[in-house]
Scaffold this active site. Structure first.
Site, PDB file in Angstrom:
ATOM      1  N   ASP A 191      36.528  38.026  38.265  1.00 41.32           N
ATOM      2  CA  ASP A 191      35.322  38.277  37.467  1.00 41.32           C
ATOM      3  C   ASP A 191      35.639  38.671  36.024  1.00 41.32           C
ATOM      4  O   ASP A 191      36.737  39.118  35.719  1.00 41.32           O
ATOM      5  CB  ASP A 191      34.534  39.439  38.075  1.00 41.32           C
ATOM      6  CG  ASP A 191      33.873  39.070  39.390  1.00 41.32           C
ATOM      7  OD1 ASP A 191      34.185  37.999  39.944  1.00 41.32           O
ATOM      8  OD2 ASP A 191      33.044  39.871  39.861  1.00 41.32           O
ATOM      9  N   ASP A 192      34.628  38.582  35.198  1.00 41.84           N
ATOM     10  CA  ASP A 192      34.582  39.160  33.831  1.00 41.84           C
ATOM     11  C   ASP A 192      35.372  38.381  32.780  1.00 41.84           C
ATOM     12  O   ASP A 192      35.425  38.777  31.621  1.00 41.84           O
ATOM     13  CB  ASP A 192      35.040  40.639  33.771  1.00 41.84           C
ATOM     14  CG  ASP A 192      34.180  41.561  34.627  1.00 41.84           C
ATOM     15  OD1 ASP A 192      33.181  41.085  35.186  1.00 41.84           O
ATOM     16  OD2 ASP A 192      34.511  42.748  34.725  1.00 41.84           O
ATOM     17  N   HIS A 230      28.618  34.856  36.222  1.00 40.81           N
ATOM     18  CA  HIS A 230      28.606  36.322  36.354  1.00 40.81           C
ATOM     19  C   HIS A 230      27.676  36.949  35.308  1.00 40.81           C
ATOM     20  O   HIS A 230      27.868  38.087  34.908  1.00 40.81           O
ATOM     21  CB  HIS A 230      30.042  36.830  36.210  1.00 40.81           C
ATOM     22  CG  HIS A 230      30.259  38.259  36.631  1.00 40.81           C
ATOM     23  ND1 HIS A 230      29.609  38.838  37.695  1.00 40.81           N
ATOM     24  CD2 HIS A 230      31.072  39.239  36.130  1.00 40.81           C
ATOM     25  CE1 HIS A 230      30.015  40.097  37.828  1.00 40.81           C
ATOM     26  NE2 HIS A 230      30.894  40.363  36.876  1.00 40.81           N
ATOM     27  N   HIS A 245      26.842  40.912  31.398  1.00 37.83           N
ATOM     28  CA  HIS A 245      27.134  41.962  32.372  1.00 37.83           C
ATOM     29  C   HIS A 245      26.148  43.135  32.378  1.00 37.83           C
ATOM     30  O   HIS A 245      26.553  44.288  32.491  1.00 37.83           O
ATOM     31  CB  HIS A 245      28.567  42.475  32.153  1.00 37.83           C
ATOM     32  CG  HIS A 245      29.269  42.874  33.425  1.00 37.83           C
ATOM     33  ND1 HIS A 245      29.048  44.098  34.033  1.00 37.83           N
ATOM     34  CD2 HIS A 245      30.169  42.239  34.190  1.00 37.83           C
ATOM     35  CE1 HIS A 245      29.808  44.183  35.115  1.00 37.83           C
ATOM     36  NE2 HIS A 245      30.491  43.066  35.237  1.00 37.83           N
ATOM     37  N   HIS A 262      39.768  40.926  38.774  1.00 38.28           N
ATOM     38  CA  HIS A 262      39.268  40.670  37.416  1.00 38.28           C
ATOM     39  C   HIS A 262      40.360  40.031  36.580  1.00 38.28           C
ATOM     40  O   HIS A 262      41.445  40.609  36.448  1.00 38.28           O
ATOM     41  CB  HIS A 262      38.804  41.988  36.784  1.00 38.28           C
ATOM     42  CG  HIS A 262      37.686  42.634  37.551  1.00 38.28           C
ATOM     43  ND1 HIS A 262      37.902  43.423  38.648  1.00 38.28           N
ATOM     44  CD2 HIS A 262      36.341  42.547  37.391  1.00 38.28           C
ATOM     45  CE1 HIS A 262      36.736  43.820  39.137  1.00 38.28           C
ATOM     46  NE2 HIS A 262      35.761  43.300  38.393  1.00 38.28           N
TER      47      HIS A 262
HETATM   48 ZN    ZN Z   1      31.943  42.210  36.536  1.00 39.27          ZN
END
Ligand code: ZN
Length: 479
Positions: free
Chosen positions: A287-288, A338, A342, A429
């Site tokens: 993620d991210d 995602h 955020h 991540h």
């Molecule tokens: Zn995240």
């Protein structure tokens, strides 16, 4: 963004456009929150823009803050200090509040929009929203304008002749421009409105430069009730001519960059191994990202082990990393959505949730020719309401080694080992170097234990070939 007929005033400003110059080569960079030596420096002659995302999730509060990092250390230092101050203020605020009794923690979210971005200037607006319980979200905008040639921040006063009463001029023009909004007309005699456009510096401190125009952003409630939102007004160089330092807006004028994006070569994913029914399976998810150095490192490791993964990317980073998205797809991995920046989706309106998802998917589609098939909500946070707004299957996880928190490759490896099981979805991540280091060991160990590392699609669609349902949450093969 919704334009009022005169084309001058923009009312809703949650996401807005990011009018970045497509010619700039830009990459991402992560701040190492717990690394006392600070984050890696860019070579000073590196002309690229990187995005720094600072994301954390604690029991009572969480935050996601993004900012562009450029070649000028004076800019980067200011950004870093400012973000640190923002986090500190928020943490102080949270300690004065009781433990959140609602289901979700307190939240700070700051995203950015780039207005002008040329060799000469970068003009950025930050949108802050703070959720401190109840139904109330505090919103504020902040702007930073920087002269890249002189290496100096640009103050509003710098644009005008010395000793000119430019604030009076802005105030008078602001009055006329705001009056073009029908809802504003009945507020003319409202003290609030008058005070909000008084010729004082504070009222006009939030400004940006955009293609030879000066933009002023009013805060929510500055010039009217909540329903007015955060209006923006535009001033042309002509309108300000009398008081503008000569050529002051013109020098920032940039020719329309147009669609400078190269056409990407046809995407043909490499063949990947079929699912081996004699093996156990896990899906690794990252993620991210994407991140200019960590994502390639992770891709190299996955290739070495013939492993395939799913990357849940952030829209505000994607546009700076088209080449990484292409590589992810080409090597047989999968891309998930995602959100744009955020935020916790459960704190947003339906329109905002949809914008976070569709803006990111549009960006992904521009690059790889298709939208992401899945959504992973930031912080994994969904409720009945948001599930209805999300037209895609929702993928959460069952194994969380908390790599963002420990930033310790050994600890991450041990946690994965401890928690993993056949059919698990593992959360990591791809913005922390320690995660890539951990992955090296994780992949060796998974091989030894007889796991095949597959994409989320392969993990979830193997058994009965069912297609996944929109709005339903999946966090492992069996769910
Ligand atoms: Zn995240």
């Amino acid at each position: 963004m919704r334009k009022i007929p005169v084309g001058l005033v923009i009312l809703t400003f949650f996401l807005g456009f990011l009018t970045s110059c497509q010619q700039a080569t830009v990459q991402g960079e992560e701040e190492q929150e717990q690394n006392k030596t600070g984050f890696p420096q860019l070579p000073s002659d590196d002309p690229r823009i990187h995005v720094v995302s600072k994301i954390a999730e604690y029991k009572n509060y969480q935050y996601a803050i993004h900012y562009p990092k450029i070649e000028a250390e004076i800019w980067n230092k200011e950004m870093k200090t400012w973000v640190k101050k923002k986090v500190q203020e928020f943490e102080d605020e949270v300690t004065t509040l009781s433990t959140p009794d609602q289901r979700w923690p307190y939240e700070l979210h700051i995203d950015f929009e780039i207005f002008d971005l040329t060799d000469e200037i970068i003009s950025v607006k930050f949108n802050e929203s703070k959720f401190l319980g109840g139904a109330h979200t505090e919103e504020r905008t902040f702007t930073y304008n920087f002269d890249r040639k002189d290496g100096k921040f640009i103050e509003l006063a710098h644009l005008f002749k010395e000793r000119s009463n430019y604030l009076k001029l802005l105030s008078d023009l602001a009055y006329e421009k705001l009056m073009d909004i029908p809802e504003m007309q009945e507020l003319v005699w409202d003290e609030h409105f008058q005070a909000g456009i008084d010729p004082v510096e504070n009222n006009f401190e939030s400004f940006a430069l955009n293609k030879g125009k000066l933009l002023i952003f009013f805060q929510r409630y500055q010039v009217g009730p909540n329903s007015i939102g955060s209006p923006m007004i535009e001033f042309t160089a002509e309108e300000l001519q009398a008081m503008l330092k000569s050529g002051q807006l013109d020098i920032f004028e940039q020719p329309d960059a147009g669609e400078g994006k190269e056409t990407l070569e046809q995407l043909v994913p490499e063949d990947k191994p079929a699912l081996d029914p004699n093996k156990k399976h896990v899906a690794l998810t990252f993620d991210d990202g994407p991140h200019n150095s960590v994502t390639p490192q992770i891709l190299d490791l996955l290739a070495k082990h013939d492993a395939h993964a799913t990357f849940f990317v952030l829209g505000n980073r994607v546009e700076f990393h088209p080449e990484l998205l292409v590589r992810i797809m080409k090597e047989g991995h999968e891309i998930g959505n995602h959100s744009w920046s955020h935020p916790q989706l459960t704190n947003l309106s339906e329109a905002e949730v949809k914008a976070q998802i569709s803006k990111t998917n549009d960006e992904i589609e521009k690059i790889i020719g298709e939208k992401a098939k899945f959504i992973r909500p930031p912080y994994g946070a969904v409720n009945e309401m948001t599930r209805q707004y999300i037209d895609f299957p929702i993928i959460n996880w069952t194994v969380d080694p908390k790599d963002w928190k420990s930033r310790d490759s050994e600890a991450v490896f041990l946690e994965v080992k401890k928690q993993v099981f056949d059919g698990a979805i593992i959360l990591m991540h791809d913005i922390y170097p320690s995660t890539a280091d951990a992955l090296a060991n994780v992949l060796v160990w998974l091989d030894e234990e007889g796991y095949q590392v597959v994409t989320v699609s392969d993990l979830l669609e193997t058994d009965d070939k069912h297609s996944l349902e929109a709005g339903k949450v999946y966090s492992s093969q069996s769910n």
